[in-house]
Design an enzyme around this catalytic site. Structure first.
Site, mmCIF file in Angstrom:
data_model
loop_
_atom_site.group_PDB
_atom_site.id
_atom_site.type_symbol
_atom_site.label_atom_id
_atom_site.label_comp_id
_atom_site.label_asym_id
_atom_site.label_seq_id
_atom_site.Cartn_x
_atom_site.Cartn_y
_atom_site.Cartn_z
ATOM 1 N N VAL A 47 7.470 -1.631 -6.786
ATOM 2 C CA VAL A 47 7.700 -0.546 -7.680
ATOM 3 C C VAL A 47 8.333 0.779 -7.342
ATOM 4 C CG1 VAL A 47 5.886 -1.578 -9.396
ATOM 5 C CG2 VAL A 47 5.100 0.219 -7.770
ATOM 6 N N TYR B 209 -5.576 10.089 -3.476
ATOM 7 C CA TYR B 209 -5.836 9.118 -4.634
ATOM 8 C C TYR B 209 -6.393 9.511 -6.099
ATOM 9 C CZ TYR B 209 -7.192 4.712 -7.126
ATOM 10 O OH TYR B 209 -7.490 3.721 -7.624
HETATM 11 P P1 NDP Z 1 -5.387 -5.369 -5.762
HETATM 12 O O1 NDP Z 1 -5.282 -4.855 -4.624
HETATM 13 O O2 NDP Z 1 -6.284 -6.643 -6.103
HETATM 14 O O3 NDP Z 1 -4.111 -5.644 -6.715
HETATM 15 C C1 NDP Z 1 -2.919 -4.551 -6.674
HETATM 16 C C2 NDP Z 1 -2.009 -5.268 -7.256
HETATM 17 O O4 NDP Z 1 -0.914 -4.223 -7.159
HETATM 18 C C3 NDP Z 1 -1.286 -6.364 -6.616
HETATM 19 O O5 NDP Z 1 -1.126 -7.357 -7.466
HETATM 20 C C4 NDP Z 1 -0.289 -5.860 -5.705
HETATM 21 O O6 NDP Z 1 0.778 -6.919 -5.695
HETATM 22 C C5 NDP Z 1 0.469 -4.756 -6.664
HETATM 23 N N1 NDP Z 1 1.161 -3.754 -5.969
HETATM 24 C C6 NDP Z 1 0.411 -3.059 -4.791
HETATM 25 N N2 NDP Z 1 1.525 -2.137 -4.614
HETATM 26 C C7 NDP Z 1 2.825 -2.617 -5.142
HETATM 27 C C8 NDP Z 1 4.073 -2.093 -4.870
HETATM 28 N N3 NDP Z 1 4.566 -1.320 -4.085
HETATM 29 N N4 NDP Z 1 4.896 -2.741 -5.666
HETATM 30 C C9 NDP Z 1 4.657 -3.803 -6.599
HETATM 31 N N5 NDP Z 1 3.366 -4.182 -6.847
HETATM 32 C C10 NDP Z 1 2.551 -3.355 -5.957
HETATM 33 O O7 NDP Z 1 -6.165 -4.212 -6.629
HETATM 34 P P2 NDP Z 1 -6.778 -3.970 -8.240
HETATM 35 O O8 NDP Z 1 -6.694 -4.975 -9.080
HETATM 36 O O9 NDP Z 1 -8.169 -3.243 -8.046
HETATM 37 O O10 NDP Z 1 -5.826 -2.752 -8.753
HETATM 38 C C11 NDP Z 1 -5.047 -2.617 -9.859
HETATM 39 C C12 NDP Z 1 -5.221 -1.166 -10.341
HETATM 40 O O11 NDP Z 1 -6.335 -0.960 -10.765
HETATM 41 C C13 NDP Z 1 -4.618 -0.320 -9.530
HETATM 42 O O12 NDP Z 1 -3.665 0.851 -10.069
HETATM 43 C C14 NDP Z 1 -5.838 0.361 -9.100
HETATM 44 O O13 NDP Z 1 -5.678 1.790 -8.581
HETATM 45 C C15 NDP Z 1 -6.761 0.394 -10.142
HETATM 46 N N6 NDP Z 1 -8.025 0.507 -10.060
HETATM 47 C C16 NDP Z 1 -8.714 -0.238 -9.175
HETATM 48 C C17 NDP Z 1 -10.303 -0.316 -9.367
HETATM 49 C C18 NDP Z 1 -10.951 -0.951 -8.246
HETATM 50 O O14 NDP Z 1 -12.268 -0.504 -7.724
HETATM 51 N N7 NDP Z 1 -10.535 -2.134 -7.710
HETATM 52 C C19 NDP Z 1 -10.857 0.857 -9.998
HETATM 53 C C20 NDP Z 1 -10.093 1.570 -10.926
HETATM 54 C C21 NDP Z 1 -8.720 1.315 -10.862
HETATM 55 P P3 NDP Z 1 1.797 -7.172 -4.389
HETATM 56 O O15 NDP Z 1 0.874 -6.859 -3.283
HETATM 57 O O16 NDP Z 1 1.878 -8.739 -4.637
HETATM 58 O O17 NDP Z 1 2.889 -6.473 -4.605
HETATM 59 C C1 8X3 Z 2 -10.882 2.738 -7.790
HETATM 60 C C2 8X3 Z 2 -12.210 3.117 -7.900
HETATM 61 O O1 8X3 Z 2 -13.888 4.869 -6.983
HETATM 62 O O2 8X3 Z 2 -12.686 3.432 -5.433
HETATM 63 O O3 8X3 Z 2 -10.030 3.698 -8.592
HETATM 64 O O4 8X3 Z 2 -11.554 5.397 -6.770
HETATM 65 S S1 8X3 Z 2 -12.761 4.230 -6.841
#
Ligand code: NDP
Ligand code: 8X3
Length: 252
Positions: free
Chosen positions: A61, A153
């Protein structure tokens, strides 16, 4: 004639994005699943194509040209995107601001904020043209409050919320729904990425039951399945053990 809705999900190779792809597939939504790890995209596609049609797009992205090239390359059957889930993102590092790593800062701003903008810019024109569409941006509780060492972040997720509100205002004349879903701690690969695979990551979800990716996918599906006149604009969701970014009741 095929009336199935088409959803494009970024970050569908893991965690929340992958669970959302599974949830949407169960409901027969056609999927464009995106990520950088092609083997993961292939695995998700293979699992879901029994339920719905699935197209994969492999791009980073951060790479503006790659984003537009990928989305412009969509075959006819997937060209009309009804639902955009801007989910790709991660935290990189957890350091006080004076010790922060600039490469980590770049990654978070480039992926979580600019990447979301590039994908949106590539998709929105066809939504404004059709005067319909639904965009869900995955923010975070970190977009609502700042916690120690969360600095950049948290800034990136505050930006996601501001962009979401801006989109909702500017796309209002076009009848496009825009929402942010903001989870707290979700047990995914998130902490592996944040702590670069260090053992520290293993402890983040220990001693309590964190949100699971499916919990967030359930809320996303709820949001996209409301009647046409209803927009779930903003959701903050925590696991029961979490009260805020810094308060988590853990069994010791
Ligand atoms: P994961 O690490 O499990 O998944 C992250 C996803 O983002 C992967 O599919 C990865 O795919 C993709 N990604 C990361 N960097 C890139 C890039 N440069 N280009 C394209 N794709 C990318 O994390 P989560 O499922 O937890 O995270 C998903 C979203 O949720 C994020 O925006 C995160 O900030 C948000 N979030 C997460 C929380 C948590 O505690 N886990 C809480 C709140 C929000 P690939 O590596 O194949 O490119
Ligand atoms: C992911 C949740 O608390 O690590 O967005 O920021 S926290």
């Amino acid at each position: 004639m095929n009336n199935k809705k088409v959803a494009l999900i970024t970050g569908a190779t893991s965690g929340i994005g992958r669970a959302t792809a599974h949830e949407f597939a169960k409901h027969g939504i056609k999927l464009i699943i995106c990520g950088r790890r092609q083997e993961r995209l292939d695995t998700v596609q293979e699992a879901l194509q029994k339920l719905t049609e699935v197209h994969t797009l492999n791009f980073d992205v951060r790479d503006k040209d790659a984003v537009f090239k990928a989305i412009n390359s969509l075959p006819k059957d997937f060209k009309q995107i009804d639902i955009l889930i801007n989910n790709a993102g991660n935290a990189h590092g957890l350091d006080p601001i004076h010790e922060g790593n600039i490469d980590d800062w770049d990654a978070m701003m480039d992926i979580n904020v600019k990447g979301l903008l590039y994908v949106s810019k590539a998709v929105i024109p066809q939504m404004t043209e059709r005067t319909s569409g639904h965009i869900i941006n995955i923010g975070s509780s970190a977009g609502k409050e700042v916690y120690p060492k969360g600095n950049v972040y948290c800034a990136s997720k505050h930006a996601v919320l501001a962009v979401t509100e801006g989109m909702r205002i500017d796309l209002n004349p076009f009848g496009i729904k825009v929402a942010a879903i903001n989870p707290g701690l979700v047990e995914t690969e998130f902490s592996q990425v944040r702590f670069k695979g260090e053992t520290l990551a293993d402890n983040v979800y220990k001693g309590y039951k964190a949100l699971q990716p499916q919990d967030v996918a359930d809320v996303i599906y709820f949001a996209i399945s409301r009647p046409a006149h209803v927009n779930i604009a903003d959701v903050l969701m925590f696991c029961t053990a979490q009260a805020s970014s810094t308060i988590v009741k853990k069994q010791i």
